[in-house]
Design a protein around this motif. Sequence first.
Motif: not given
Length: 599
Positions: A455-468, A501-503, A525-534
């Motif tokens: 589940e953590d792997v999938v969550a990281a993939a979603q933030v990085a916009c590669c899940h789809e 890296a997100l994981l 989308n990646i920038q949006q995810g990174l804004s949460q990560l940083i």
Amino acid sequence: MSDTSEVSRLIEVTKEHKGLLITASMFSTLSSLLQIVPFISIYKIVEELLLHAGHPASVDRNVLVHWGIIAFAALIGGLISLYIGGMCSHIAAFNILYRLRVRLAEHVAKVPMGYHTKTATGELKKIIEVSVEKIEKFIAHQLPDVVTAIIMPLIMLGYLFWLDYRLVLILLLPISIGFWLQTRLFRSEQGRQAYRDFQYAIEEMNATGVEYVRGMPAVKVFGITADSFLTFKQAVTRYRDISLEITDLCKTSYGLFFVIISSLSTFILPVGILLSSGNLGQQSFAITFILFLIITPSLSAPLLKLLLLGSGMREIVEGQKRIDAVFAEPVVREPKFPKVPVTYEVAFRKVTFAYDHKESEAYKPVLEQIDFVAKAGEVTALVGPSGGGKSTIANLLLRFWDVQEGEITIGGIPIQEMGTESLMNTVSFVFQDVHLFYDTIEENIRMGNTTASFEDVVAAAQVACCHEFIEKLDAGYQTRIGEGGTYLSGGEAQRIAIARALLKNAPILVLDEATAFADAENEYNIQQGLSQLIKGKTVLIIAHRLTTIRAAEQIIVIQEGQIAERGTHDQLRALDGIYEHMWQAHISAASWKLGGAAR
């Protein structure tokens, strides 16, 4: 290094499985002894037949059957002993090879990156694969073969010497001449240098061959053939030339050795006939002479095997030298008591760095007097012309190299005092050149945190916009990447690396052109995810797309290895300097259109 010490070094490699190898040698020796028995049996049978040649009916059939059974039993026993010895030597060899390859892999992972930049991938691949594999040949085959090839002739010659020393002395003359010819070649400096050149030629051909295959897209686009790819062609030509040189060097001595050792019976035949003519009444000498004629050709096989072992040994020794040279490369120094930072502020204090040593004539600093602080919870962006040293700064933070002057600290602790493991746990990074391993997508992402759940792997993939796009693959997250699997585009691979890296979720994040291959939508989308990560993290980002770092708290302009400007986006634009010119160029490039599109 002498031949003795070189062989001793090879034997030293085998010490961790010494018991198995001693067992293998013992059974090989036993096998050699048992291989002599059939010749003795033949001698006894021939003796019985000749003693009763005038009266065949008086031949003792029990004697013939007795020695026939002994010969058969010795043959079976020899094969069993050879099998047991071979099994022991192969088990030892494969275990030694496994440990040696693991140690090599661990060592090259600990040496500074400078070693990898000066060492071609093909060369290192050849050492880890081919040179190590040849040690398996030495342990599994040559050690037992050496025992057989030495002990068997010695026993046979000793037995023959007991029967008739005169004929043995005649045999020793051509044997001595043959081995003198080979020793003279292999111990000569010309022979040694030829084998060294041969190893270098193989490594160079491997390295350029890897480069040729990896550059296949450019090869096809520009119509480059193997013949016109000069580096590869020259390497193959050099390999051909050195192979011909070694052949020319060895042909005379090898030819003479082969002819002499294969024709041992030719040397004793006239002497035996001469001795027989003076001993017409001695039937026992005739029997002994016949035994010599039977056994002598059998001496050729182990003696020729020694020749092959000797020529192969030179190649193995050269390979071992290259393995030792890898182990001799100094690893990154680790602190005795690693320190762990409490805060994650990154500071470069008057850092000067060059890829060449100061003693080198080519010494030229890539970075000079770099001095800045990247505060925790803020984004620090590095921008500037290509080749200015931005990526080098990021690599120095990861301690791929050690600086010549100044220091780099995290939370006030010099990174040299943190230790590699602590440093790698503190920093997540995404390189401009992404490397994905030949494994599943899930495992490639999980490398960031091996204990993470699916589940953590999938969550990281979603933030990085590669899940789809992962879900659209036939096997989803279990899809294998690379050989035998699926090949991803540059942008897809980049997003997998970002998910990794997100994981990891380390307190310091380094992004080297992390969005370089993303399209406009995914970049947003990646920038949006990174804004949460940083949030709450120290972020060091290298970017050429200046729009992606407009909101950075600190932008540092690197030009020719020095800090040219620093400040926020608005402050730098107000300076009307390098950054402003870069910004205007960036805006112009974004609005650029093909000439035909304007019509």
